[in-house]
Design a protein around this motif. Structure first.
Motif, short mmCIF file in Angstrom:
data_model
loop_
_atom_site.label_atom_id
_atom_site.label_comp_id
_atom_site.label_asym_id
_atom_site.label_seq_id
_atom_site.Cartn_x
_atom_site.Cartn_y
_atom_site.Cartn_z
N MET A 1 33.74 50.28 33.10
CA MET A 1 34.46 50.47 34.35
C MET A 1 35.16 51.82 34.39
SD MET A 1 34.26 47.74 36.36
CE MET A 1 35.69 47.08 37.19
N ALA A 2 35.23 52.46 33.27
CA ALA A 2 35.95 53.73 33.18
C ALA A 2 35.37 54.77 34.13
CB ALA A 2 35.91 54.26 31.75
N LYS A 3 34.06 54.66 34.37
CA LYS A 3 33.40 55.68 35.19
C LYS A 3 33.62 55.47 36.70
CE LYS A 3 29.58 55.79 32.02
NZ LYS A 3 28.26 55.20 32.00
N MET A 4 34.20 54.34 37.08
CA MET A 4 34.32 54.03 38.50
C MET A 4 35.53 54.73 39.13
SD MET A 4 31.94 51.40 38.78
CE MET A 4 32.48 50.39 40.11
N ASP A 5 35.33 55.35 40.30
CA ASP A 5 36.46 55.97 40.99
C ASP A 5 36.99 55.05 42.10
OD1 ASP A 5 34.78 56.18 43.19
OD2 ASP A 5 34.23 58.25 42.74
N ALA A 6 37.98 55.52 42.85
CA ALA A 6 38.65 54.67 43.84
C ALA A 6 37.69 54.17 44.92
CB ALA A 6 39.80 55.43 44.48
N ILE A 7 36.81 55.08 45.40
CA ILE A 7 35.86 54.67 46.45
C ILE A 7 34.93 53.59 45.92
CG2 ILE A 7 33.86 55.45 47.79
CD1 ILE A 7 35.33 58.08 48.23
N GLN A 8 34.46 53.80 44.69
CA GLN A 8 33.56 52.83 44.10
C GLN A 8 34.24 51.47 43.91
OE1 GLN A 8 32.08 54.85 40.62
NE2 GLN A 8 30.61 56.03 41.81
N MET A 9 35.51 51.51 43.51
CA MET A 9 36.26 50.27 43.33
C MET A 9 36.39 49.53 44.66
SD MET A 9 36.86 49.77 40.18
CE MET A 9 37.97 48.38 40.34
N GLN A 10 36.64 50.33 45.73
CA GLN A 10 36.77 49.76 47.06
C GLN A 10 35.46 49.07 47.47
OE1 GLN A 10 39.13 49.38 49.29
NE2 GLN A 10 37.76 48.69 50.93
N LEU A 11 34.34 49.75 47.22
CA LEU A 11 33.03 49.20 47.55
C LEU A 11 32.80 47.90 46.77
CD1 LEU A 11 30.84 52.43 47.45
CD2 LEU A 11 31.48 51.16 49.50
N LEU A 12 33.20 47.94 45.51
CA LEU A 12 33.01 46.80 44.62
C LEU A 12 33.76 45.58 45.14
CD1 LEU A 12 31.49 46.48 42.01
CD2 LEU A 12 33.58 46.97 40.78
N GLN A 13 34.93 45.86 45.66
CA GLN A 13 35.73 44.77 46.18
C GLN A 13 35.09 44.19 47.44
OE1 GLN A 13 39.91 45.72 46.38
NE2 GLN A 13 40.20 44.00 47.76
N GLU A 14 34.53 45.07 48.30
CA GLU A 14 33.89 44.61 49.53
C GLU A 14 32.66 43.75 49.25
OE1 GLU A 14 34.71 44.80 52.64
OE2 GLU A 14 36.36 46.23 52.60
N VAL A 15 31.84 44.19 48.31
CA VAL A 15 30.57 43.48 48.11
C VAL A 15 30.63 42.32 47.12
CG1 VAL A 15 29.18 45.44 48.81
CG2 VAL A 15 29.64 45.09 46.40
N ALA A 16 31.55 42.39 46.18
CA ALA A 16 31.56 41.34 45.17
C ALA A 16 32.92 40.67 45.04
CB ALA A 16 31.13 41.92 43.82
N GLY A 17 33.88 41.09 45.87
CA GLY A 17 35.22 40.51 45.80
C GLY A 17 35.87 40.77 44.44
N LEU A 18 35.44 41.85 43.78
CA LEU A 18 35.94 42.10 42.43
C LEU A 18 37.07 43.12 42.42
CD1 LEU A 18 32.62 42.39 40.41
CD2 LEU A 18 34.17 40.43 40.53
N HIS A 19 38.15 42.80 41.75
CA HIS A 19 39.24 43.75 41.57
C HIS A 19 39.20 44.30 40.17
CE1 HIS A 19 41.04 42.01 45.17
NE2 HIS A 19 40.61 40.88 44.67
N GLU A 20 38.57 43.58 39.30
CA GLU A 20 38.53 43.97 37.89
C GLU A 20 37.23 43.46 37.29
OE1 GLU A 20 41.20 40.12 36.68
OE2 GLU A 20 42.17 42.07 36.96
N ILE A 21 37.10 43.65 36.02
CA ILE A 21 35.88 43.20 35.35
C ILE A 21 35.74 41.69 35.49
CG2 ILE A 21 34.83 42.94 33.06
CD1 ILE A 21 35.85 45.68 32.36
N PRO A 22 34.58 41.24 35.98
CA PRO A 22 34.42 39.80 36.19
C PRO A 22 34.27 39.04 34.88
CG PRO A 22 32.37 40.94 36.66
CD PRO A 22 33.38 42.00 36.35
N GLU A 23 34.49 37.76 34.97
CA GLU A 23 34.24 36.92 33.80
C GLU A 23 32.74 36.66 33.73
OE1 GLU A 23 36.43 33.29 33.32
OE2 GLU A 23 38.24 34.31 34.01
N GLY A 24 32.27 36.27 32.57
CA GLY A 24 30.86 35.95 32.43
C GLY A 24 30.01 37.19 32.33
N ALA A 25 28.72 37.00 32.65
CA ALA A 25 27.79 38.12 32.51
C ALA A 25 27.87 39.02 33.72
CB ALA A 25 26.38 37.56 32.35
N TYR A 26 27.68 40.32 33.50
CA TYR A 26 27.65 41.23 34.64
C TYR A 26 26.90 42.50 34.32
CZ TYR A 26 31.57 43.36 32.11
OH TYR A 26 32.35 43.94 31.15
N ASN A 27 26.47 43.15 35.40
CA ASN A 27 25.87 44.46 35.28
C ASN A 27 26.32 45.25 36.50
OD1 ASN A 27 23.46 46.04 33.82
ND2 ASN A 27 23.39 46.44 36.02
#
Ligand SMILES: Nc1ncnc2c1ncn2[C@@H]1O[C@H](COP(=O)(O)OP(=O)(O)OP(=O)(O)O)[C@@H](O)[C@H]1O
Ligand SMILES: [Mg+2]
Lengths: 308, 245
Positions: A1-27
């Motif tokens: 997650m270190a490589k993610m910037d603010a815009i990317q984090m925002q996108l991540l929240q929109e599409v996956a409802g994620l604020h942080e690293i999810p539990e379980g498996a992820y890519n």
């Protein structure tokens, strides 16, 4: 997650409802590269040898686990095609969250074409959530052309929730499913287009096994000058039941073409299609206005409810 | 509170213009319970729609608390404190009962507040709060939800168009209790009910009989009710009154 910037984090929240690293498996894939990946004891994620995507293998009997595979693009002019294959073992019961967010502030088009294939084992259950989202004020287009293929073994069940509400300029989505005996597919698609956007969604569901069933419901709203084509096709080759429904609200100068089709090749196939296109009923607007909303607010509430 | 001055409404039809409301003037006092009755097609719902701003009046003026609202929109009138429960409530695909109550309240409300409004109209709140206001609700359920949306609002004038339609006996008592409670609450609320029901006429301060777009009779319950008693439906009274005239 270190490589993610603010815009990317925002996108991540929109599409996956994620604020942080999810539990379980992820890519997590960002700007064409893997930003983070984790497998678990029961869910193994491995890159394909040619680097074109990933394989996700879920062990038989895995329950109460989830896989998140969101993709974010924030670089203008990036075009990629990614192949992700899911192998869901017999009797597994899992949640899979996919989704793609594109932020394009540049002049060049950005495009992500995700090809997802699901091989679902006997009596396995999958809930699949896919959200598409676009943002950014550049002239470059945000383009998403997802292909989803679902192969369902006997007694398996899949629930798909596909949502694209905002910011994607052009989309051509193709969903193909083949069901064996007693398999059950449920699809809930929510689509909204505005501006000059266009969306083309096509489904081809083939019911091959006795006792298989499919329920495909698409709700959409076309605003401004946007265009939609909804092409829902169900084929019944056995003693099966299929239901498709497209229900659309048309606004402004929007255009919607709904092309339902049913094909029965077995006397015991029961197939039903419903399709309706219409503007928001005047009485609905009036009712909400008598509750104190302006016409524009009333419209928003009606659409939000419809697409919920 | 509410003043109608020479209000009329005409509509276009194949046979030319038809007059639906003819030059009606009336004055409603604050804190009163007024019932409008009269035969089907007499113009009751049309009059209510004119007051709420849903149909534009063809002539005359409407004042609400001294302000000329003739040119005001539906939204503006709602914000001034006019509430209107429809004779035929509207259904919404996707909007839930809670959504509708939240919109009516005009602010974020808690689930327990919303449940309170539903209980008042005799609905078991937990069964309904998440339901969509769509074709799956029965006519009576929809009617009660419609009434609950008025309770959720802070209105000065509440208009109910045939609230008793489709409501069973038990709820009938409940309905009357709702009206009494609204009236007793402070702030000078007025209630205007369109009804054919004797039991509702029985609690009116004032009764207006509307027929063919004109006011046939208007006065206190004591004055008007004796003429209505004995007829099976309130609507019958008009025939009787017309014959006498
Ligand atoms: N926009 C319109 N165009 C043509 N006719 C109309 C219009 N609005 C109302 N009408 C007619 O005006 C008459 C009065 O209608 P309204 O709904 O106000 O009656 P009502 O007193 O509420 O009747 P009910 O007791 O059946 O509810 C009816 O004959 C109706 O068909
Ligand atoms: Mg009426």
């Amino acid at each position: 997650m270190a490589k993610m910037d603010a815009i990317q984090m925002q996108l991540l929240q929109e599409v996956a409802g994620l604020h942080e690293i999810p539990e379980g498996a992820y890519n997590l894939r960002a700007n064409g590269q893997t930003a983070a990946r984790q497998s678990t004891a029961n869910i193994e994620i491995t890159p394909k040898e040619n680097g074109s995507g990933i394989d996700i293998r879920i062990k038989a009997g895995t329950t109460h686990e989830s896989v998140h595979i969101p993709v974010v693009l924030s670089e203008s002019g990036l075009k990629e095609t990614v192949y992700n294959d899911f192998y869901v073992g017999d009797d597994a019961d899992v949640l899979i969250v996919a989704g793609c967010g594109i932020d394009n502030c540049g002049k060049q088009d950005s495009e992500h074409d995700g090809i997802h294939r699901f091989f679902i084992g006997k009596n396995a259950k999958v809930r699949y959530v896919e959200k598409h989202y676009g943002s950014g004020s550049g002239d470059g287009k945000r383009i998403l052309n997802p292909v989803t293929e679902v192969y369902m073994d006997e007694g398996s069940a899949m629930e798909m929730e596909m949502v694209q509400i905002k910011g994607v300029d052009s989309t051509h989505r193709t969903t193909v499913a083949e069901l064996k005996a007693d398999a059950k597919l449920t699809v809930r698609e929510r689509l909204m287009t505005h501006g000059e956007q266009s969306a083309y969604s096509t489904y081809k569901v083939t019911l091959d096994g006795d006792g298989s069933s499919a329920d495909v419901v698409s709700r959409s709203v076309a605003r401004d000058h946007s265009e939609q084509k909804l092409d829902l096709c169900v084929l019944g080759n056995a003693a099966c039941s299929g239901h498709t429904e497209c229900d659309s609200i048309i606004m402004d100068s929007g255009r919607i073409l709904a092309v339902p089709s049913l094909e029965a090749n077995c006397v015991d196939a029961q197939l039903v299609h419903e399709a309706a296109i219409g503007k928001i009923a005047g009485e609905q607007l009036i009712k909400l206005m008598t509750l104190g909303l302006t016409e524009a607010e009333a419209e928003e509430q009606i659409i939000n409810g419809f697409l919920k | 509170m509410l003043d109608l001055k020479n209000v009329s409404f005409r509509a276009e039809s194949e046979n030319g213009e038809i007059r639906i409301i003819n030059d009606i003037s009336l004055h409603l006092e604050p804190n009163k319970f007024i019932v409008i009755t009269g035969p089907n097609g007499g113009g009751k719902s049309t009059l209510a729609r004119l007051i709420a701003g849903i149909s534009p009046i063809s002539g005359g003026k409407i004042f609400f608390e001294g302000t000329d609202i003739t040119e005001k929109s539906i939204t503006e009138r709602a914000k001034l404190g006019i509430g209107f429960a429809f004779q035929q409530p509207v259904r919404f695909k996707g909007l839930t009962v809670f959504d509708l109550l939240r919109i009516a309240a005009g602010k974020t409300i808690s689930v327990s507040e919303a449940c309170g409004y539903l209980s008042e109209v005799g609905l078991c709140a937990k069964d309904y709060i998440k339901r969509e206001v769509n074709a799956s609700l029965s006519g009576g359920e929809l009617k009660r939800i419609e009434i609950a949306t008025i309770l959720a609002r802070d209105v000065k004038l509440a208009i109910f168009d045939e609230p008793e339609a489709g409501i069973d006996l038990w709820s009938f008592k409940n309905l009357i209790r709702i009206f009494e409670k609204m009236q007793q609450s402070e702030g000078g609320r007025s209630i205007l009910v369109i009804s054919h029901q004797e039991r509702i006429l029985n609690i009116a301060d004032e009764i207006i009989v509307l027929s063919e777009g004109s006011i046939l009779r208007q006065g206190s319950r004591e004055e008007i009710l004796p003429d209505i008693i004995g007829t099976k439906y309130a609507a019958d009274v008009c025939r009787k009154l017309s014959e006498e005239a």
